[in-house]
Design an enzyme around this catalytic site. Sequence first.
Site, PDB file in Angstrom:
ATOM      1  N   SER A 146       0.843  -1.195   0.000  1.00  0.00           N
ATOM      2  CA  SER A 146       0.000   0.000   0.000  1.00  0.00           C
ATOM      3  C   SER A 146       0.879   1.245   0.000  1.00  0.00           C
ATOM      4  O   SER A 146       2.078   1.187   0.314  1.00  0.00           O
ATOM      5  CB  SER A 146      -0.887  -0.003   1.257  1.00  0.00           C
ATOM      6  N   TYR A 159      -3.972  -0.522   9.768  1.00  0.00           N
ATOM      7  CA  TYR A 159      -3.796  -0.862   8.352  1.00  0.00           C
ATOM      8  C   TYR A 159      -2.383  -0.519   7.893  1.00  0.00           C
ATOM      9  O   TYR A 159      -1.712  -1.328   7.237  1.00  0.00           O
ATOM     10  CB  TYR A 159      -4.830  -0.107   7.519  1.00  0.00           C
TER      11      TYR A 159
END
Length: 258
Positions: A146, A159
Amino acid sequence: MSFAKLELNGRSAVVVGGTSGIGRAIAHGLAEAGADVICTSRREEQVEIAAAEIEALGRRTLRVASDVGDKSSIEHLLAESIAAFGKVDILVNSAGRTKREPTLDLDEETWNSILETNLTGTLRTCQVFGRHMIEKGYGRIVNIASLSTFVSLFEVAAYSASKAAVASLTKSLAIEWAKHGVNVNAIAPGVFRTALNEKLLDESERGREFLTRTPMGRFGKVEELAGAAVFLASDAASYVTGEVLVVDGGFLASGVNQ
Protein backbone atom coordinates in the site's frame (compact mmCIF):
# COMPACT_ATOMS: atom_id res chain seq x y z
CA MET A 1 14.77 -10.90 -24.18
CA SER A 2 11.72 -12.21 -25.97
CA PHE A 3 8.49 -10.45 -25.10
CA ALA A 4 6.94 -13.93 -25.06
CA LYS A 5 8.34 -14.16 -21.53
CA LEU A 6 5.52 -11.82 -20.48
CA GLU A 7 2.99 -14.46 -21.48
CA LEU A 8 1.59 -16.82 -18.86
CA ASN A 9 0.48 -19.65 -21.13
CA GLY A 10 0.56 -22.95 -19.27
CA ARG A 11 0.75 -21.28 -15.86
CA SER A 12 -1.80 -21.69 -13.09
CA ALA A 13 -2.56 -18.91 -10.62
CA VAL A 14 -4.46 -18.51 -7.37
CA VAL A 15 -5.65 -15.02 -6.43
CA VAL A 16 -6.67 -14.79 -2.77
CA GLY A 17 -9.16 -11.97 -2.44
CA GLY A 18 -9.65 -12.26 -6.19
CA THR A 19 -13.41 -11.82 -6.33
CA SER A 20 -13.56 -8.03 -6.05
CA GLY A 21 -11.62 -4.80 -6.44
CA ILE A 22 -7.88 -4.97 -6.99
CA GLY A 23 -7.72 -8.76 -6.75
CA ARG A 24 -10.42 -9.22 -9.37
CA ALA A 25 -8.66 -6.88 -11.80
CA ILE A 26 -5.36 -8.69 -11.32
CA ALA A 27 -7.06 -12.06 -11.82
CA HIS A 28 -8.49 -10.85 -15.13
CA GLY A 29 -5.06 -9.59 -16.19
CA LEU A 30 -3.41 -12.92 -15.44
CA ALA A 31 -6.12 -14.74 -17.39
CA GLU A 32 -5.77 -12.40 -20.36
CA ALA A 33 -2.02 -13.11 -20.33
CA GLY A 34 -2.74 -16.84 -20.66
CA ALA A 35 -2.92 -18.27 -17.13
CA ASP A 36 -5.61 -20.46 -15.68
CA VAL A 37 -6.83 -18.53 -12.64
CA ILE A 38 -8.62 -19.49 -9.44
CA CYS A 39 -10.28 -16.51 -7.73
CA THR A 40 -11.06 -17.21 -4.09
CA SER A 41 -12.56 -15.42 -1.12
CA ARG A 42 -14.87 -16.27 1.79
CA ARG A 43 -18.17 -15.75 -0.05
CA GLU A 44 -19.20 -18.62 -2.30
CA GLU A 45 -21.55 -16.48 -4.39
CA GLN A 46 -18.70 -14.10 -5.24
CA VAL A 47 -16.43 -17.04 -6.06
CA GLU A 48 -19.06 -18.31 -8.50
CA ILE A 49 -19.33 -14.95 -10.27
CA ALA A 50 -15.56 -14.54 -10.49
CA ALA A 51 -15.13 -18.06 -11.87
CA ALA A 52 -17.69 -17.39 -14.59
CA GLU A 53 -15.76 -14.26 -15.58
CA ILE A 54 -12.49 -16.22 -15.88
CA GLU A 55 -14.21 -18.86 -18.00
CA ALA A 56 -15.61 -16.12 -20.24
CA LEU A 57 -11.99 -15.14 -20.90
CA GLY A 58 -11.34 -18.67 -22.18
CA ARG A 59 -9.36 -19.93 -19.17
CA ARG A 60 -9.85 -22.76 -16.72
CA THR A 61 -10.75 -22.11 -13.10
CA LEU A 62 -12.20 -23.66 -9.94
CA ARG A 63 -14.92 -22.67 -7.53
CA VAL A 64 -13.31 -22.90 -4.09
CA ALA A 65 -14.06 -20.51 -1.23
CA SER A 66 -11.37 -19.91 1.40
CA ASP A 67 -10.60 -17.83 4.47
CA VAL A 68 -7.08 -16.51 5.17
CA GLY A 69 -7.92 -16.76 8.88
CA ASP A 70 -8.25 -20.54 8.61
CA LYS A 71 -5.11 -22.38 7.57
CA SER A 72 -7.02 -25.58 6.86
CA SER A 73 -9.12 -23.77 4.24
CA ILE A 74 -5.94 -22.51 2.57
CA GLU A 75 -4.54 -26.05 2.57
CA HIS A 76 -7.81 -27.29 1.04
CA LEU A 77 -7.54 -24.59 -1.64
CA LEU A 78 -4.03 -25.74 -2.52
CA ALA A 79 -5.05 -29.39 -2.64
CA GLU A 80 -8.01 -28.65 -4.93
CA SER A 81 -5.81 -26.51 -7.18
CA ILE A 82 -3.19 -29.24 -7.52
CA ALA A 83 -5.85 -31.87 -8.17
CA ALA A 84 -7.27 -29.79 -11.01
CA PHE A 85 -4.15 -28.27 -12.58
CA GLY A 86 -1.26 -30.36 -11.25
CA LYS A 87 0.53 -27.36 -9.78
CA VAL A 88 0.26 -23.73 -8.73
CA ASP A 89 2.82 -21.42 -10.31
CA ILE A 90 1.51 -18.02 -9.20
CA LEU A 91 0.02 -16.78 -5.92
CA VAL A 92 -1.44 -13.31 -5.45
CA ASN A 93 -2.36 -12.19 -1.92
CA SER A 94 -5.04 -9.51 -2.19
CA ALA A 95 -7.29 -10.18 0.81
CA GLY A 96 -7.39 -7.21 3.14
CA ARG A 97 -9.41 -5.03 5.48
CA THR A 98 -9.17 -1.62 7.12
CA LYS A 99 -11.01 0.66 9.53
CA ARG A 100 -10.55 4.37 10.07
CA GLU A 101 -10.56 5.71 13.61
CA PRO A 102 -8.30 7.79 15.89
CA THR A 103 -5.47 5.66 17.21
CA LEU A 104 -6.21 6.70 20.80
CA ASP A 105 -9.59 5.01 20.43
CA LEU A 106 -8.32 1.93 18.59
CA ASP A 107 -9.07 -1.17 20.65
CA GLU A 108 -6.88 -4.24 20.57
CA GLU A 109 -9.59 -6.38 19.03
CA THR A 110 -9.76 -4.15 15.96
CA TRP A 111 -5.97 -3.89 15.80
CA ASN A 112 -5.56 -7.66 16.00
CA SER A 113 -8.30 -8.39 13.45
CA ILE A 114 -6.73 -6.09 10.85
CA LEU A 115 -3.25 -7.52 11.34
CA GLU A 116 -4.73 -11.03 11.35
CA THR A 117 -6.17 -10.57 7.88
CA ASN A 118 -3.62 -8.32 6.20
CA LEU A 119 -0.38 -9.66 7.64
CA THR A 120 -0.90 -13.07 9.25
CA GLY A 121 -3.30 -14.10 6.49
CA THR A 122 -0.63 -13.24 3.93
CA LEU A 123 1.91 -15.26 5.91
CA ARG A 124 -0.42 -18.28 6.02
CA THR A 125 -1.01 -18.38 2.29
CA CYS A 126 2.68 -17.79 1.55
CA GLN A 127 3.61 -20.69 3.85
CA VAL A 128 1.08 -23.11 2.39
CA PHE A 129 1.66 -22.29 -1.28
CA GLY A 130 5.34 -21.49 -0.81
CA ARG A 131 6.09 -25.01 0.43
CA HIS A 132 4.48 -26.43 -2.72
CA MET A 133 6.43 -24.02 -4.95
CA ILE A 134 9.72 -24.82 -3.22
CA GLU A 135 9.11 -28.54 -3.68
CA LYS A 136 8.67 -28.11 -7.43
CA GLY A 137 11.44 -25.50 -7.76
CA TYR A 138 9.38 -22.69 -9.26
CA GLY A 139 6.98 -20.02 -8.07
CA ARG A 140 5.91 -16.40 -8.31
CA ILE A 141 4.29 -14.76 -5.27
CA VAL A 142 2.84 -11.25 -5.47
CA ASN A 143 1.67 -9.63 -2.24
CA ILE A 144 -0.36 -6.43 -2.08
CA ALA A 145 1.22 -3.62 -0.10
CA SER A 146 0.00 0.00 0.00
CA LEU A 147 0.98 3.66 -0.07
CA SER A 148 0.84 3.32 3.71
CA THR A 149 3.75 0.92 3.48
CA PHE A 150 5.82 4.08 2.93
CA VAL A 151 3.87 7.10 4.21
CA SER A 152 1.33 7.65 6.97
CA LEU A 153 -2.36 7.88 6.17
CA PHE A 154 -4.45 9.68 8.77
CA GLU A 155 -6.26 7.50 11.35
CA VAL A 156 -5.54 4.08 9.83
CA ALA A 157 -2.63 3.05 12.06
CA ALA A 158 -3.46 -0.66 12.13
CA TYR A 159 -3.80 -0.86 8.35
CA SER A 160 -0.58 1.11 7.85
CA ALA A 161 1.34 -1.07 10.28
CA SER A 162 0.06 -4.23 8.60
CA LYS A 163 1.03 -3.05 5.13
CA ALA A 164 4.49 -1.92 6.22
CA ALA A 165 4.91 -5.40 7.66
CA VAL A 166 3.73 -7.01 4.41
CA ALA A 167 6.62 -5.32 2.62
CA SER A 168 9.06 -6.57 5.26
CA LEU A 169 7.61 -10.09 5.06
CA THR A 170 7.92 -9.98 1.27
CA LYS A 171 11.64 -9.19 1.52
CA SER A 172 12.22 -11.86 4.17
CA LEU A 173 10.57 -14.58 2.10
CA ALA A 174 12.37 -13.39 -1.04
CA ILE A 175 15.83 -13.94 0.43
CA GLU A 176 14.86 -17.26 2.02
CA TRP A 177 13.24 -18.75 -1.06
CA ALA A 178 15.33 -17.28 -3.91
CA LYS A 179 17.61 -20.32 -4.07
CA HIS A 180 14.53 -22.52 -4.55
CA GLY A 181 13.31 -20.73 -7.67
CA VAL A 182 10.53 -18.85 -5.88
CA ASN A 183 10.37 -15.09 -6.45
CA VAL A 184 8.45 -13.03 -3.88
CA ASN A 185 7.50 -9.44 -4.68
CA ALA A 186 4.77 -6.96 -3.83
CA ILE A 187 2.73 -4.28 -5.55
CA ALA A 188 1.95 -1.06 -3.68
CA PRO A 189 -1.15 0.49 -5.28
CA GLY A 190 -1.82 4.19 -5.09
CA VAL A 191 -5.38 5.46 -4.85
CA PHE A 192 -7.67 3.34 -7.01
CA ARG A 193 -11.38 3.84 -7.37
CA THR A 194 -13.48 0.86 -6.25
CA ALA A 195 -17.11 0.33 -5.31
CA LEU A 196 -16.11 0.53 -1.64
CA ASN A 197 -14.28 3.86 -1.73
CA GLU A 198 -15.84 5.91 -4.52
CA LYS A 199 -18.02 7.95 -2.15
CA LEU A 200 -14.98 8.76 0.00
CA LEU A 201 -12.91 9.77 -3.02
CA ASP A 202 -15.61 11.90 -4.62
CA GLU A 203 -17.25 13.55 -1.62
CA SER A 204 -14.64 14.13 1.10
CA GLU A 205 -11.68 16.35 1.90
CA ARG A 206 -9.61 13.17 2.21
CA GLY A 207 -10.44 12.27 -1.37
CA ARG A 208 -9.58 15.75 -2.58
CA GLU A 209 -6.23 15.59 -0.77
CA PHE A 210 -5.45 12.25 -2.39
CA LEU A 211 -6.17 13.77 -5.78
CA THR A 212 -4.06 16.86 -5.11
CA ARG A 213 -1.13 14.69 -4.09
CA THR A 214 -1.33 12.60 -7.28
CA PRO A 215 0.59 14.28 -10.13
CA MET A 216 -1.41 12.50 -12.83
CA GLY A 217 -4.45 14.36 -11.53
CA ARG A 218 -6.75 11.34 -11.40
CA PHE A 219 -7.39 8.19 -9.42
CA GLY A 220 -6.21 4.88 -10.79
CA LYS A 221 -8.38 2.33 -12.53
CA VAL A 222 -7.94 -1.12 -11.01
CA GLU A 223 -7.22 -2.52 -14.48
CA GLU A 224 -4.02 -0.44 -14.45
CA LEU A 225 -2.56 -2.79 -11.83
CA ALA A 226 -2.78 -5.81 -14.11
CA GLY A 227 0.39 -5.03 -16.05
CA ALA A 228 2.53 -4.89 -12.92
CA ALA A 229 1.06 -8.18 -11.71
CA VAL A 230 1.58 -9.93 -15.06
CA PHE A 231 5.19 -8.74 -15.15
CA LEU A 232 5.99 -9.95 -11.63
CA ALA A 233 4.20 -13.26 -12.30
CA SER A 234 6.05 -13.88 -15.56
CA ASP A 235 9.48 -15.10 -16.59
CA ALA A 236 10.26 -11.54 -17.67
CA ALA A 237 10.78 -10.91 -13.93
CA SER A 238 13.02 -13.96 -13.45
CA TYR A 239 15.72 -11.84 -11.71
CA VAL A 240 13.33 -9.67 -9.70
CA THR A 241 12.67 -10.64 -6.10
CA GLY A 242 12.17 -8.78 -2.82
CA GLU A 243 10.86 -5.69 -4.60
CA VAL A 244 7.83 -3.52 -3.86
CA LEU A 245 6.60 -2.13 -7.19
CA VAL A 246 4.68 1.10 -6.67
CA VAL A 247 1.81 1.88 -9.05
CA ASP A 248 0.54 5.24 -7.82
CA GLY A 249 0.35 7.90 -10.54
CA GLY A 250 3.37 9.63 -9.00
CA PHE A 251 1.93 9.98 -5.46
CA LEU A 252 5.11 9.00 -3.60
CA ALA A 253 7.23 11.21 -5.83
CA SER A 254 5.00 14.19 -5.11
CA GLY A 255 6.38 17.21 -3.33
CA VAL A 256 5.41 20.63 -4.71
CA ASN A 257 3.44 20.09 -7.89
CA GLN A 258 3.14 23.68 -9.11
